[in-house]
Design an enzyme around this catalytic site. Sequence first.
Site, PDB file in Angstrom:
ATOM      1  N   ASP A 392     -96.662 -27.515  26.445  1.00 12.94           N
ATOM      2  CA  ASP A 392     -97.494 -28.374  27.316  1.00 12.94           C
ATOM      3  C   ASP A 392     -97.216 -28.144  28.801  1.00 12.94           C
ATOM      4  O   ASP A 392     -98.131 -28.195  29.618  1.00 12.94           O
ATOM      5  CB  ASP A 392     -97.240 -29.853  27.013  1.00 12.94           C
ATOM      6  CG  ASP A 392     -97.603 -30.214  25.589  1.00 12.94           C
ATOM      7  OD1 ASP A 392     -98.412 -29.486  24.989  1.00 12.94           O
ATOM      8  OD2 ASP A 392     -97.061 -31.215  25.072  1.00 12.94           O
TER       9      ASP A 392
HETATM   10  P1  TAP Z   1     -93.800 -28.920  23.768  1.00  6.13           P
HETATM   11  O1  TAP Z   1     -95.091 -28.931  24.470  1.00  6.13           O
HETATM   12  O2  TAP Z   1     -93.497 -30.011  22.803  1.00  6.13           O
HETATM   13  O3  TAP Z   1     -93.699 -27.519  23.018  1.00  6.13           O
HETATM   14  C1  TAP Z   1     -92.528 -27.127  22.380  1.00  6.13           C
HETATM   15  C2  TAP Z   1     -92.841 -25.870  21.623  1.00  6.13           C
HETATM   16  O4  TAP Z   1     -91.606 -25.411  21.086  1.00  6.13           O
HETATM   17  C3  TAP Z   1     -93.771 -26.096  20.447  1.00  6.13           C
HETATM   18  O5  TAP Z   1     -95.056 -25.602  20.717  1.00  6.13           O
HETATM   19  C4  TAP Z   1     -93.092 -25.366  19.276  1.00  6.13           C
HETATM   20  O6  TAP Z   1     -93.988 -24.408  18.757  1.00  6.13           O
HETATM   21  C5  TAP Z   1     -91.905 -24.678  19.928  1.00  6.13           C
HETATM   22  N1  TAP Z   1     -90.700 -24.700  19.093  1.00  6.13           N
HETATM   23  C6  TAP Z   1     -90.243 -25.705  18.322  1.00  6.13           C
HETATM   24  N2  TAP Z   1     -89.123 -25.330  17.696  1.00  6.13           N
HETATM   25  C7  TAP Z   1     -88.865 -24.072  18.099  1.00  6.13           C
HETATM   26  C8  TAP Z   1     -87.834 -23.149  17.807  1.00  6.13           C
HETATM   27  N3  TAP Z   1     -86.833 -23.435  16.955  1.00  6.13           N
HETATM   28  N4  TAP Z   1     -87.855 -21.931  18.399  1.00  6.13           N
HETATM   29  C9  TAP Z   1     -88.865 -21.604  19.250  1.00  6.13           C
HETATM   30  N5  TAP Z   1     -89.866 -22.441  19.556  1.00  6.13           N
HETATM   31  C10 TAP Z   1     -89.862 -23.663  18.992  1.00  6.13           C
HETATM   32  O7  TAP Z   1     -92.566 -28.861  24.793  1.00  6.13           O
HETATM   33  P2  TAP Z   1     -92.529 -28.768  26.383  1.00  6.13           P
HETATM   34  O8  TAP Z   1     -93.363 -27.661  26.891  1.00  6.13           O
HETATM   35  O9  TAP Z   1     -91.074 -28.796  26.705  1.00  6.13           O
HETATM   36  O10 TAP Z   1     -93.277 -30.067  26.853  1.00  6.13           O
HETATM   37  C11 TAP Z   1     -92.725 -31.302  26.734  1.00  6.13           C
HETATM   38  C12 TAP Z   1     -93.757 -32.253  26.160  1.00  6.13           C
HETATM   39  O11 TAP Z   1     -93.094 -33.380  25.684  1.00  6.13           O
HETATM   40  C13 TAP Z   1     -94.766 -32.737  27.167  1.00  6.13           C
HETATM   41  O12 TAP Z   1     -95.975 -33.059  26.530  1.00  6.13           O
HETATM   42  C14 TAP Z   1     -94.108 -33.988  27.699  1.00  6.13           C
HETATM   43  O13 TAP Z   1     -95.004 -34.896  28.273  1.00  6.13           O
HETATM   44  C15 TAP Z   1     -93.551 -34.529  26.415  1.00  6.13           C
HETATM   45  N6  TAP Z   1     -92.408 -35.365  26.568  1.00  6.13           N
HETATM   46  C16 TAP Z   1     -91.550 -35.159  27.583  1.00  6.13           C
HETATM   47  C17 TAP Z   1     -90.478 -35.977  27.729  1.00  6.13           C
HETATM   48  C18 TAP Z   1     -89.542 -35.752  28.875  1.00  6.13           C
HETATM   49  S1  TAP Z   1     -89.248 -36.885  29.924  1.00  6.13           S
HETATM   50  N7  TAP Z   1     -88.965 -34.629  29.026  1.00  6.13           N
HETATM   51  C19 TAP Z   1     -90.225 -36.957  26.782  1.00  6.13           C
HETATM   52  C20 TAP Z   1     -91.135 -37.115  25.701  1.00  6.13           C
HETATM   53  C21 TAP Z   1     -92.239 -36.311  25.612  1.00  6.13           C
HETATM   54  P3  TAP Z   1     -93.815 -23.877  17.248  1.00  6.13           P
HETATM   55  O14 TAP Z   1     -93.847 -25.074  16.378  1.00  6.13           O
HETATM   56  O15 TAP Z   1     -94.957 -22.945  17.056  1.00  6.13           O
HETATM   57  O16 TAP Z   1     -92.495 -23.168  17.211  1.00  6.13           O
END
Ligand code: TAP
Length: 465
Positions: A392
Site C-alpha cells: 500500500d
Molecule cells: P501491506 O500493504 O500490508 O503489504 C504487505 C505485503 O507484504 C503484502 O502485499 C504481502 O504480499 C507481503 N508479504 C507478506 N508476507 C510476506 C513475506 N513473508 N515475504 C514477502 N512478502 C510478504 O504493507 P505496507 O506496504 O507496509 O503498508 C502498510 C499498510 O498497513 C497500510 O495500508 C497502512 O495504512 C496499514 N497499517 C499501517 C499501520 C502503521 S501505523 N504502520 C498500522 C495498521 C495498518 P503477499 O501476500 O503476496 O506476500
Amino acid sequence: MQTNILSICYLIGSVSFIVGLKMLSNPATARKGNLVSAAGMAIAIFGTLFLYQPANSSFHNFGWIVGAMIIGTVIGSVSARKVKMTAMPEMVSIFNGMGGLCAALISIVEFGRIAQDNAPMHVLSILAGMIIGSVSFSGSMIAYGKLSGKIKDHSFSGQHIFNLVVLFVILVLGAYIIFGDSTFPLTIFGCILGLSLAYGILFVLPIGGADMPVVISLLNSFTGIATACAGFLYNNQVMLTGGILVGSAGAILTILMCKAMNRSLKNVLIGSFGGSTAAAGSATGGQDQTFKEISLSDAAMVMKYAHKVIIVPGYGLAVAQAQHVCHELEKSLTKDGVVVKYAIHPVAGRMPGHMNVLLAEADVSYDDLLELEPANEEFASTDVVLILGANDVVNPAAENDPSSPIYGMPILEVGKAKMVIINKRSMRPGYAGIENQLFFQSNSSMLFGDAKDVLQQLIAQIKEL
Ligand code: TAP
C-alpha cells in the site's frame, strides 16, 4: 518529613517520564528511555506505598494492592515477551484499554466519596475521567478484536448522526450532574457510564482495518487524559504529569498519522472514516495486465553493479523476520561500493515506527534511514529500488486514482527510480485490499518468495558474482 520525601519521589518520577519520552524519539536511546521511565514509575509507586499518609485514616488494603501488582506484573511481562512484533498493535490496544478501565474505575469509586463535597471542579474531573476512560476501554477492546480478526467492521446507515447524538446525551447528562439539582445522581451517573461504554464501541466498530492505528493512538491519548483527570482529583503530580504526557504524545501522534494517511481528525472523532470500503477500492490492474518477473541471479547482478540502491521495507519484512538478513544484504552491497539506503513510510507495517524498530533491532544505522520526503527526492537518482513486503505504501493509486480508498495518502514514489524490484509471495493485495498498478509498470519486476529466503539467496548470488 515523609510527605516531603514523597513529593521528591513524585518529582523524580515526573522528570524521568519527560526524559524517557525524549529518549524514545531516537532508536539509539529508545530502550534506555523506556527503562528510565519505568524506573521513575517504580519510584512513584513504591514512594506511594511506603510514604503516603492519608488525611483521616491509615493506609489500608496493602495486601490487595501488592497482590494485584504481582499478578499484573507477571501477566504483563510474560505476554510482552511472548508477543510477536506483528501482533504488537493488538497488545498495545489491550494495555491501553486496561489504562482506560483503571481511570474509569477510579472515577466510579470516587464518585460516591468526593462528589458529595459538591465542588464542581472535582465532579467535573470525576465525570471526565469516567467518560473518557470508559470510551477508551470499550473502544480499545473493539480495536483489539478487529486487529486480531475476531471482530469485523460493522456500521449502519445514519451511524455518524447516532454517534453524535449519544455523545450529546452524555454531555447533557454530565452537565446536569454538575449544575443540576438532581435527586438521582447515581442513576444518572450509571447512565453516563453505560452510554460512554456504548460510545467507545460505536465509534470504533465502523473503522476500517487500515485506519486502526490512528484510532489506537487516539484512544491512547484518551487514556492519558483520563489519567490526568484522576491526577487532578487526587492532587497527585506524578499522575497528572504522566497523564498529560501520554495524552499529548498520543494526540500529536494521531495528528501525524492522520497527515501520513491523509485522513481528517474530525472524521476519526465521529467514527466515520476508512471502513470496509477500503477493500472495495478500485481493482485496477486486472487479469489482462501483465507483469514481469526477474530471476534471483539477474536481481543480484543489477544490485551489485548499481551505484545506488534504496530498500523499501514493509509489513512482509516483519512477517518474514527478515530484518537481520536484510542488513546482511546491505553490508554485502556496501562492500562492493554500492550506496544503500532505506526509505521508511510513516505507516509502513502495522504500527507507528514499526520499520524503524525492526531495522534498529538488526543494527541498521539510523543515518541510512530516509523519511518519506527526502526519500521521494532521492528516487529519481536511484538505480534500483528493492521493495521487501511493502504494498500500500508504494501504491500509485494514492496519487492518481480518486476512487481509491487510499487516494490522498502520501506514498513512496518508487516508480521514479530506474528499476523497481518487488519482493512478495504472490500478486495478492496488501492491507487495504486493493490492486497495485506499480507491479505492472515497465520499470517494475516481481521477485516472488518469502522475504527472508529471497534475501538469503540474493546474498549468496552476490557473493558468487
Ligand atoms: P501491506 O500493504 O500490508 O503489504 C504487505 C505485503 O507484504 C503484502 O502485499 C504481502 O504480499 C507481503 N508479504 C507478506 N508476507 C510476506 C513475506 N513473508 N515475504 C514477502 N512478502 C510478504 O504493507 P505496507 O506496504 O507496509 O503498508 C502498510 C499498510 O498497513 C497500510 O495500508 C497502512 O495504512 C496499514 N497499517 C499501517 C499501520 C502503521 S501505523 N504502520 C498500522 C495498521 C495498518 P503477499 O501476500 O503476496 O506476500
